[in-house]
Design an enzyme around this catalytic site. Structure first.
Site, PDB file in Angstrom:
ATOM      1  N   ARG A   1      -7.171   5.313 -14.018  1.00 42.45           N
ATOM      2  CA  ARG A   1      -8.086   6.180 -13.255  1.00 42.45           C
ATOM      3  C   ARG A   1      -8.295   7.538 -13.931  1.00 42.45           C
ATOM      4  NH1 ARG A   1      -8.791   2.758  -9.031  1.00 42.45           N
ATOM      5  NH2 ARG A   1      -6.904   1.914  -8.090  1.00 42.45           N
TER       6      ARG A   1
ATOM      7  N   ASP B   1      -6.604   7.198  -4.292  1.00 46.88           N
ATOM      8  CA  ASP B   1      -6.969   6.685  -5.619  1.00 46.88           C
ATOM      9  C   ASP B   1      -8.232   7.361  -6.164  1.00 46.88           C
ATOM     10  OD1 ASP B   1      -4.802   5.019  -5.534  1.00 46.88           O
ATOM     11  OD2 ASP B   1      -5.920   3.229  -4.964  1.00 46.88           O
TER      12      ASP B   1
ATOM     13  N   GLY C   1       2.052  -1.411  -9.173  1.00 50.03           N
ATOM     14  CA  GLY C   1       2.935  -1.113  -8.042  1.00 50.03           C
ATOM     15  C   GLY C   1       2.633  -2.037  -6.875  1.00 50.03           C
TER      16      GLY C   1
ATOM     17  N   GLN D   1       1.460   0.137   0.418  1.00 53.91           N
ATOM     18  CA  GLN D   1       2.337  -0.773  -0.338  1.00 53.91           C
ATOM     19  C   GLN D   1       3.653  -0.960   0.395  1.00 53.91           C
ATOM     20  OE1 GLN D   1       2.627   0.711  -4.353  1.00 53.91           O
ATOM     21  NE2 GLN D   1       0.479   0.302  -4.780  1.00 53.91           N
TER      22      GLN D   1
ATOM     23  N   SER E   1       1.937   4.976   3.008  1.00 54.38           N
ATOM     24  CA  SER E   1       1.841   4.038   1.887  1.00 54.38           C
ATOM     25  C   SER E   1       1.589   2.619   2.367  1.00 54.38           C
ATOM     26  CB  SER E   1       3.132   4.076   1.058  1.00 54.38           C
ATOM     27  OG  SER E   1       3.162   2.952   0.203  1.00 54.38           O
TER      28      SER E   1
ATOM     29  N   LYS F   1       1.929   8.125  -9.005  1.00 58.17           N
ATOM     30  CA  LYS F   1       1.016   7.008  -9.290  1.00 58.17           C
ATOM     31  C   LYS F   1       1.272   6.468 -10.711  1.00 58.17           C
ATOM     32  CE  LYS F   1      -0.746   6.784  -5.342  1.00 58.17           C
ATOM     33  NZ  LYS F   1      -0.493   5.582  -4.545  1.00 58.17           N
TER      34      LYS F   1
ATOM     35  N   ARG G   1      -0.492  12.024 -11.950  1.00 63.50           N
ATOM     36  CA  ARG G   1      -1.940  12.278 -12.017  1.00 63.50           C
ATOM     37  C   ARG G   1      -2.291  13.751 -11.831  1.00 63.50           C
ATOM     38  NH1 ARG G   1      -4.168   6.797  -9.037  1.00 63.50           N
ATOM     39  NH2 ARG G   1      -3.959   5.541 -10.924  1.00 63.50           N
TER      40      ARG G   1
ATOM     41  N   LYS H   1      -9.171  -4.637  -5.878  1.00 63.74           N
ATOM     42  CA  LYS H   1      -7.828  -4.916  -6.419  1.00 63.74           C
ATOM     43  C   LYS H   1      -6.835  -5.177  -5.293  1.00 63.74           C
ATOM     44  CE  LYS H   1      -5.858  -1.661  -9.061  1.00 63.74           C
ATOM     45  NZ  LYS H   1      -4.535  -1.125  -8.690  1.00 63.74           N
ATOM     46  N   SER H   2      -6.800  -4.290  -4.304  1.00 66.52           N
ATOM     47  CA  SER H   2      -5.833  -4.443  -3.210  1.00 66.52           C
ATOM     48  C   SER H   2      -6.024  -5.792  -2.518  1.00 66.52           C
ATOM     49  CB  SER H   2      -6.042  -3.342  -2.162  1.00 66.52           C
ATOM     50  OG  SER H   2      -5.739  -2.089  -2.706  1.00 66.52           O
TER      51      SER H   2
HETATM   52  C1  S3P Z   1      -2.468   0.195  -2.628  1.00 65.73           C
HETATM   53  C2  S3P Z   1      -1.973   1.277  -1.949  1.00 65.73           C
HETATM   54  C3  S3P Z   1      -1.957   2.631  -2.496  1.00 65.73           C
HETATM   55  C4  S3P Z   1      -2.914   2.778  -3.682  1.00 65.73           C
HETATM   56  C5  S3P Z   1      -2.804   1.635  -4.645  1.00 65.73           C
HETATM   57  C6  S3P Z   1      -3.099   0.321  -3.952  1.00 65.73           C
HETATM   58  C7  S3P Z   1      -2.395  -1.143  -1.999  1.00 65.73           C
HETATM   59  O1  S3P Z   1      -0.636   2.953  -2.941  1.00 65.73           O
HETATM   60  O2  S3P Z   1      -2.672   3.998  -4.353  1.00 65.73           O
HETATM   61  O3  S3P Z   1      -3.701   1.798  -5.722  1.00 65.73           O
HETATM   62  O4  S3P Z   1      -3.074  -2.073  -2.472  1.00 65.73           O
HETATM   63  O5  S3P Z   1      -1.660  -1.281  -1.007  1.00 65.73           O
HETATM   64  P1  S3P Z   1       0.468   3.549  -1.920  1.00 65.73           P
HETATM   65  O6  S3P Z   1       0.692   2.550  -0.889  1.00 65.73           O
HETATM   66  O7  S3P Z   1       1.681   3.774  -2.774  1.00 65.73           O
HETATM   67  O8  S3P Z   1      -0.114   4.818  -1.418  1.00 65.73           O
END
Ligand code: S3P
Length: 435
Positions: A390, A314, A93, A168, A166, A341, A345, A21-22
């Protein structure tokens, strides 16, 4: 719809796990701002990733599918066009935060929104650094959605010390950094996933990175690429644990992404006594992949330190399930980020563990789970999943070791990351039923 998960043994078979996914989000975004046509194989076809894809289409990018691959006609760093309507990111997110960074440096305005769950999640973590870079970006009064962006004359590179681990947040800064004057430097206290850095490097960015420091220098353009997305390790995690806790099982997972910033769960499970073999190692672009063979194993309790947490954030829900069927008390330090999340969770898992008759408690900052061993069978119950994919998949796996079944509420949430979960699981012998 409800999902019923019933006792299962003898899981068996070889499957290929759908794309990460990422990496799928990043591949689509990078391809859209590159020059030329990129081809993406094994893109994750989940709701989350499709929301990112649709938002890129709304921004004027032509994306189409031909013989199982996606083709993206990139228009360069300055080729996106203003969307007539708000961009919608559903439950994701990642999609929303990465695109907020990218759109911060465009010379048109944008508005970004999401579903009920995403609308409650904290956005201050991206707004602060983006504003520091000069972006004209704001959230609601509570720093939640919608995010509104107004064009600004100049985005500047910053030196940013991350307050929370993070990827993200780090990635939002890096996407904004592509349009910035000067260099963007990010320092982290703990290691978060580095897919953006690897993807930027693959597309030709002027980037250097180590575990906790990333520097992006002025980059003229991205060149279109062929991308093969590795199988999603986080999706694989559910079947890995399924095979470990179901008697007489042996499964093989093909082409699983094994990026070092993502595989703490694997190392933890091996420490717990899991019989997992990794073989056929190779690289897809800059991302390591391999095949995995997983056999049923008696497990012992684990200790997760705060340094481990970002790497398996995750996977904590499914590791809680593995720990429930281990011998001894497992401990998890500093897992507060779980509250932010797709659902809270921690609360959702505590509620479900209580229904499973698994003792769980806090000792200082450490969350503890008293495992009941491999012969334990959970009682029948309905798992409330709070529309969190999840949580739903974790209790579906726990149901394989139930006395009669576990019912899973709102399993449609699983489509946000892993629409194939039920059918691929059945193929391996998981006794799942949609009702
Ligand atoms: C992700 C980063 C993580 C993860 C999310 C995907 C990403 O979140 O929990 O499912 O693709 O960069 P955080 O950056 O908020 O920890």
């Amino acid at each position: 719809m409800k999902l019923i998960s019933k006792p299962s043994m003898n899981l068996n078979g070889k499957i290929r796990i759908p794309g990460d996914k990422s990496i799928s989000h990043r591949a689509l975004i990078c391809a859209s701002i590159s020059e030329g046509i990129s081809k993406i194989a094994n893109l994750q076809e989940s709701e989350d990733v499709m929301n990112t894809l649709n938002s890129l289409r709304q921004l004027g990018i032509n994306i189409y599918k031909e013989s199982d691959c996606y083709f993206v006609e990139g228009k360069g760093f300055k080729g996106l066009q203003k969307s007539d309507s708000q961009l919608y990111f559903g439950n994701s997110g990642t999609g929303l935060r990465l695109m907020s960074g990218l759109l911060s440096s465009q010379d048109f305005s944008s508005s970004l929104s999401g579903d009920e769950s995403l609308s409650k999640r904290p956005m201050k973590r991206i707004l602060d650094p983006l504003v520091e870079m000069g972006a004209n970006i704001s959230g609601s009064q509570m720093d939640t959605l919608p995010i509104n962006i107004i064009p600004t004359k100049k985005i500047k590179g910053i030196n940013y010390e991350m307050q929370i681990a993070s990827a993200q947040v780090k990635s939002a800064i890096l996407f904004a950094g592509l349009g910035a004057d000067g260099k963007t430097k990010i320092t982290e206290k703990s290691v978060s996933r580095d897919h953006t850095e690897r993807m930027f490097e693959y597309f030709g960015a002027n980037i250097s990175y180590s575990k906790t420091e990333t520097t992006l220098e002025k980059t003229k353009n991205f060149n279109a690429q062929n991308i093969q997305i590795p199988g999603d390790f986080s999706s694989s995690a559910f079947y890995i644990v399924a095979s470990l806790i179901s008697k007489n099982s042996e499964i093989t997972l093909k082409d699983v992404g094994l990026n070092p910033s993502r595989i703490a769960l694997l190392n933890k499970l091996v420490e717990m006594g899991a019989n997992i073999k990794v073989f056929n190692n190779s690289l897809f672009g800059k991302e390591p992949v391999a095949d995995m063979k997983v056999k049923s194993s008696p497990l012992i309790a684990c200790e997760v330190t705060s340094e481990d947490v970002p790497n398996l954030i995750d996977e904590l829900p499914i590791l809680f399930i593995a720990s429930s069927f281990a011998e001894g008390t497992s401990s998890f330090d500093n897992i507060q980020e779980l509250k932010h999340k797709e659902s809270d969770r921690l609360k959702a898992m505590q509620e479900g563990l209580n229904k499973m008759k698994i003792k769980n408690f806090f000792s200082g900052n450490k969350f503890c789970i008293e495992g009941r061993g491999q012969d334990f069978k959970t009682p029948h119950f309905l798992a409330e999943t709070y529309y969190d994919h999840r949580i739903a998949m974790s209790f579906a796996i726990a149901g394989l070791n139930s006395s009669s079944s576990i019912e899973i509420s709102s399993p449609e949430s699983i489509n946000t990351s892993f629409p194939e979960f039920i059918d691929l699981g059945k193929k391996l012998g998981c006794n799942f039923e949609r009702v």
